[in-house]
Scaffold this active site. Structure first.
Site, mmCIF file in Angstrom:
data_model
loop_
_atom_site.group_PDB
_atom_site.id
_atom_site.type_symbol
_atom_site.label_atom_id
_atom_site.label_comp_id
_atom_site.label_asym_id
_atom_site.label_seq_id
_atom_site.Cartn_x
_atom_site.Cartn_y
_atom_site.Cartn_z
ATOM 1 N N LYS A 188 2.903 11.784 -11.265
ATOM 2 C CA LYS A 188 2.137 10.858 -12.103
ATOM 3 C C LYS A 188 2.991 9.614 -12.325
ATOM 4 C CE LYS A 188 -0.773 13.938 -14.899
ATOM 5 N NZ LYS A 188 -1.062 14.385 -16.279
ATOM 6 N N ASN A 203 0.265 20.422 -21.780
ATOM 7 C CA ASN A 203 0.014 19.679 -23.016
ATOM 8 C C ASN A 203 0.264 20.500 -24.279
ATOM 9 O OD1 ASN A 203 -0.752 17.329 -21.646
ATOM 10 N ND2 ASN A 203 -2.806 18.157 -21.321
ATOM 11 N N HIS A 223 1.216 18.860 -27.507
ATOM 12 C CA HIS A 223 1.070 17.426 -27.314
ATOM 13 C C HIS A 223 -0.086 16.793 -28.092
ATOM 14 C CE1 HIS A 223 4.246 17.847 -24.444
ATOM 15 N NE2 HIS A 223 4.198 16.573 -24.104
ATOM 16 N N HIS A 239 9.280 11.012 -28.659
ATOM 17 C CA HIS A 239 8.258 11.902 -28.105
ATOM 18 C C HIS A 239 8.610 13.399 -28.213
ATOM 19 C CE1 HIS A 239 5.054 13.299 -25.491
ATOM 20 N NE2 HIS A 239 5.960 13.901 -24.745
ATOM 21 N N ARG A 258 -2.893 22.701 -15.137
ATOM 22 C CA ARG A 258 -1.882 21.684 -15.460
ATOM 23 C C ARG A 258 -1.991 21.268 -16.925
ATOM 24 N NH1 ARG A 258 0.148 16.501 -11.712
ATOM 25 N NH2 ARG A 258 1.799 15.878 -13.139
ATOM 26 N N HIS A 265 1.239 13.934 -30.138
ATOM 27 C CA HIS A 265 0.795 12.542 -30.011
ATOM 28 C C HIS A 265 0.281 12.009 -31.341
ATOM 29 C CE1 HIS A 265 0.185 12.925 -25.373
ATOM 30 N NE2 HIS A 265 1.405 12.575 -25.683
ATOM 31 N N GLU A 267 11.020 19.853 -24.457
ATOM 32 C CA GLU A 267 10.059 20.023 -23.360
ATOM 33 C C GLU A 267 10.461 21.191 -22.454
ATOM 34 O OE1 GLU A 267 7.256 18.189 -22.977
ATOM 35 O OE2 GLU A 267 7.601 16.231 -23.928
ATOM 36 N N ARG A 282 0.807 -1.234 0.000
ATOM 37 C CA ARG A 282 0.000 0.000 0.000
ATOM 38 C C ARG A 282 0.838 1.282 0.000
ATOM 39 N NH1 ARG A 282 -3.019 -3.246 3.413
ATOM 40 N NH2 ARG A 282 -4.839 -4.093 2.328
ATOM 41 N N LYS A 304 7.567 23.357 -13.262
ATOM 42 C CA LYS A 304 6.661 22.208 -13.247
ATOM 43 C C LYS A 304 6.082 22.017 -11.850
ATOM 44 C CE LYS A 304 5.169 17.858 -14.514
ATOM 45 N NZ LYS A 304 5.426 16.561 -15.128
ATOM 46 N N GLU A 348 -4.816 17.865 -12.339
ATOM 47 C CA GLU A 348 -5.132 18.338 -13.682
ATOM 48 C C GLU A 348 -6.614 18.620 -13.899
ATOM 49 O OE1 GLU A 348 -2.745 16.610 -16.777
ATOM 50 O OE2 GLU A 348 -4.177 17.223 -18.321
HETATM 51 P P1 NAD Z 1 13.394 6.442 -21.459
HETATM 52 O O1 NAD Z 1 13.229 6.196 -20.021
HETATM 53 O O2 NAD Z 1 13.019 5.340 -22.389
HETATM 54 O O3 NAD Z 1 14.923 6.835 -21.737
HETATM 55 C C1 NAD Z 1 15.339 7.086 -23.067
HETATM 56 C C2 NAD Z 1 16.558 6.229 -23.428
HETATM 57 O O4 NAD Z 1 17.714 6.751 -22.778
HETATM 58 C C3 NAD Z 1 16.450 4.781 -22.990
HETATM 59 O O5 NAD Z 1 17.008 3.976 -23.989
HETATM 60 C C4 NAD Z 1 17.320 4.730 -21.732
HETATM 61 O O6 NAD Z 1 17.846 3.445 -21.500
HETATM 62 C C5 NAD Z 1 18.387 5.709 -22.066
HETATM 63 N N1 NAD Z 1 19.063 6.369 -20.935
HETATM 64 C C6 NAD Z 1 18.502 6.841 -19.809
HETATM 65 N N2 NAD Z 1 19.399 7.522 -19.081
HETATM 66 C C7 NAD Z 1 20.567 7.456 -19.758
HETATM 67 C C8 NAD Z 1 21.855 7.977 -19.524
HETATM 68 N N3 NAD Z 1 22.114 8.750 -18.472
HETATM 69 N N4 NAD Z 1 22.820 7.704 -20.429
HETATM 70 C C9 NAD Z 1 22.544 6.956 -21.529
HETATM 71 N N5 NAD Z 1 21.352 6.466 -21.819
HETATM 72 C C10 NAD Z 1 20.363 6.712 -20.937
HETATM 73 O O7 NAD Z 1 12.598 7.723 -21.966
HETATM 74 P P2 NAD Z 1 12.393 9.186 -21.349
HETATM 75 O O8 NAD Z 1 12.388 10.075 -22.518
HETATM 76 O O9 NAD Z 1 13.281 9.481 -20.221
HETATM 77 O O10 NAD Z 1 10.914 9.088 -20.760
HETATM 78 C C11 NAD Z 1 9.816 8.784 -21.566
HETATM 79 C C12 NAD Z 1 8.711 8.229 -20.702
HETATM 80 O O11 NAD Z 1 8.357 9.191 -19.716
HETATM 81 C C13 NAD Z 1 7.442 7.897 -21.473
HETATM 82 O O12 NAD Z 1 6.994 6.617 -21.108
HETATM 83 C C14 NAD Z 1 6.461 8.956 -21.002
HETATM 84 O O13 NAD Z 1 5.122 8.488 -20.995
HETATM 85 C C15 NAD Z 1 6.946 9.242 -19.619
HETATM 86 N N6 NAD Z 1 6.558 10.573 -19.106
HETATM 87 C C16 NAD Z 1 5.992 10.644 -17.883
HETATM 88 C C17 NAD Z 1 5.647 11.863 -17.350
HETATM 89 C C18 NAD Z 1 5.059 11.942 -15.982
HETATM 90 O O14 NAD Z 1 4.605 13.018 -15.577
HETATM 91 N N7 NAD Z 1 5.048 10.871 -15.228
HETATM 92 C C19 NAD Z 1 5.881 13.042 -18.067
HETATM 93 C C20 NAD Z 1 6.462 12.940 -19.308
HETATM 94 C C21 NAD Z 1 6.816 11.704 -19.824
HETATM 95 ZN ZN ZN Z 2 5.819 15.446 -23.322
#
Ligand code: NAD
Ligand code: ZN
Length: 365
Positions: A139, A240, A243, A262, A236, A247, A181, A117, A222, A232
């Site tokens: 999130k 987007n 986006h 992305h 918030r 998307h 971003e 939990r 943020k 949201e």
């Molecule tokens: P990711 O976690 O896939 O990382 C991108 C790539 O970089 C991966 O191949 C990873 O292995 C590599 N990597 C990570 N750190 C590294 C480093 N220091 N050196 C070398 N390689 C490294 O992608 P991301 O862009 O970090 O995140 C995308 C995800 O985040 C999506 O799933 C998206 O939905 C989510 N997201 C969530 C929120 C939220 O508010 N929770 C907001 C925006 C995006």
């Molecule tokens: Zn985004």
């Protein structure tokens, strides 16, 4: 609501043990066990040094390494993480650390929120996107066959530790995607930050005080929006910006081997949102040119022509917009703008206007 520290700077992995001790404020810190959730790429580059520091401080660590990539935001990987945490007999007062990009953060955060939990949870983001965006705001979640991020929770970490040095190993393309971003924050409602990035943006790409400053300012922005509107229901949604179109492009190119990531899709999406605003006579088209010029100088794509491969027709693109969770039939919600850093939530955008805008854009390819 509880507040938590976001610590940003170079060489924080070195001090991880200290920071963790501070954030978990346990009497006998040495008895805490930490599950470090990370992915294959981050593990091979950075897990060794982190574990070494923690072990030196007599902290027991349980590494949990998942496959790198979005496909790991799944129920089956979630199950694996949960089983490993439980098998190691971690308790509520022990801690799960997300050491990776947004994929690891979303997955590990969701796991931490439901195991016993809710266990202690700490974010150690390692991508620029994760440091400025996904690690802040609470999130968490995974994807379902029905769409992205449809299973999840709101769960705040005890703290966020963003080591700016770790970004040095990030592939350039991933770095640029995260940067898009960052620019978004300026375009939402901080024109001075956009102007600062126009002057200093290139220096964010190398490790130094500009990078740290840019990440700090982004996190502050943020965190402020999230603090005012955690679930949201209002502003918030400004996050987007770019986006809905983004998307749409991400989904349209998802099956292409040269697909957009992305942040790249969002970069083009933000340009389209500005062009659409210009078409509605909300802004001078010159503003779009200025933003385009900045993206180009960084190496980000800015237009549909920059997308490799074939795009579907306007009607198909429109159906992708309707699939997006931010819109409901006949009542499109778009983030539009009245000027540099003057974005607003437009609640009644006519689908016909969007369709004819898309037709016009596609005709130029
Ligand atoms: P990711 O976690 O896939 O990382 C991108 C790539 O970089 C991966 O191949 C990873 O292995 C590599 N990597 C990570 N750190 C590294 C480093 N220091 N050196 C070398 N390689 C490294 O992608 P991301 O862009 O970090 O995140 C995308 C995800 O985040 C999506 O799933 C998206 O939905 C989510 N997201 C969530 C929120 C939220 O508010 N929770 C907001 C925006 C995006
Ligand atoms: Zn985004």
């Amino acid at each position: 609501k509880h507040s938590y520290d976001i610590i940003i700077g170079p060489d924080l992995i070195e001090q991880a043990a200290l920071q963790l001790k501070h954030s978990l404020h346990k009497q006998d810190f040495h008895q805490i066990r930490l599950a470090i959730v990370t992915d294959t790429n981050v593990a091979s580059l950075h897990l060794g040094p982190l574990q070494e520091k923690l072990t030196k401080n007599k902290i027991h660590t349980v590494p949990i390494i998942i496959e790198a990539g979005e496909q790991s935001k799944s129920l089956s990987t979630l199950q694996t993480v949960i089983d490993k945490v439980l098998a190691a007999r971690l308790e509520r007062g022990d801690c799960v650390i997300a050491f990776g990009g947004g994929v690891v953060g979303d997955l590990a955060g969701f796991a931490a929120s439901i195991i016993r939990r809710g266990m202690n949870f700490i974010q150690m983001p390692t991508t620029l996107l994760a440091q400025i965006d996904s690690s802040v705001g609470g999130k968490t979640g995974i994807n379902s066959q029905y769409g992205k991020n449809l299973i999840g929770s709101f769960y705040q970490p005890r703290c966020v530790i963003a080591d700016t040095c770790v970004l040095d190993t990030l592939p350039a393309r991933e770095f640029r995607a995260g940067y898009a971003e960052m620019v978004k924050y300026g375009l939402i409602n901080q024109p001075d930050f956009f102007e600062w990035l126009e002057k200093n943006g290139k220096d964010v790409f190398s490790n130094g005080p500009i990078r740290t400053q840019a990440i700090m300012r982004s996190c502050q922005f943020k965190a402020d929006i999230v603090a005012r509107d955690e679930y949201e229901t209002g502003e918030r949604a400004l996050l987007n910006l770019g986006h809905t179109f983004g998307h749409m492009l991400e989904t349209a190119t998802a099956y292409d081997s040269k697909r957009l990531i992305h942040g790249e899709a969002v970069a083009i999406g933000m340009i389209l949102a500005h062009q659409f605003s210009a078409q509605l006579n909300l802004i001078d088209p010159i503003l779009t040119q200025r933003i385009k010029a900045h993206f180009k100088s960084i190496g980000l794509p800015t237009k549909l022509q920059d997308i490799p491969g074939q795009l579907p027709d306007a009607a198909t693109l429109m159906s992708l917009i309707f699939q997006d969770k931010k819109v409901s039939q006949n009542n499109l919600i778009f983030i539009l703008t009245r000027g540099l850093g003057q974005s607003f939530i437009a609640k009644n955008v006519s689908p016909d206007a969007v369709l004819s805008f898309l037709k016009q854009k596609l005709a130029k390819i």
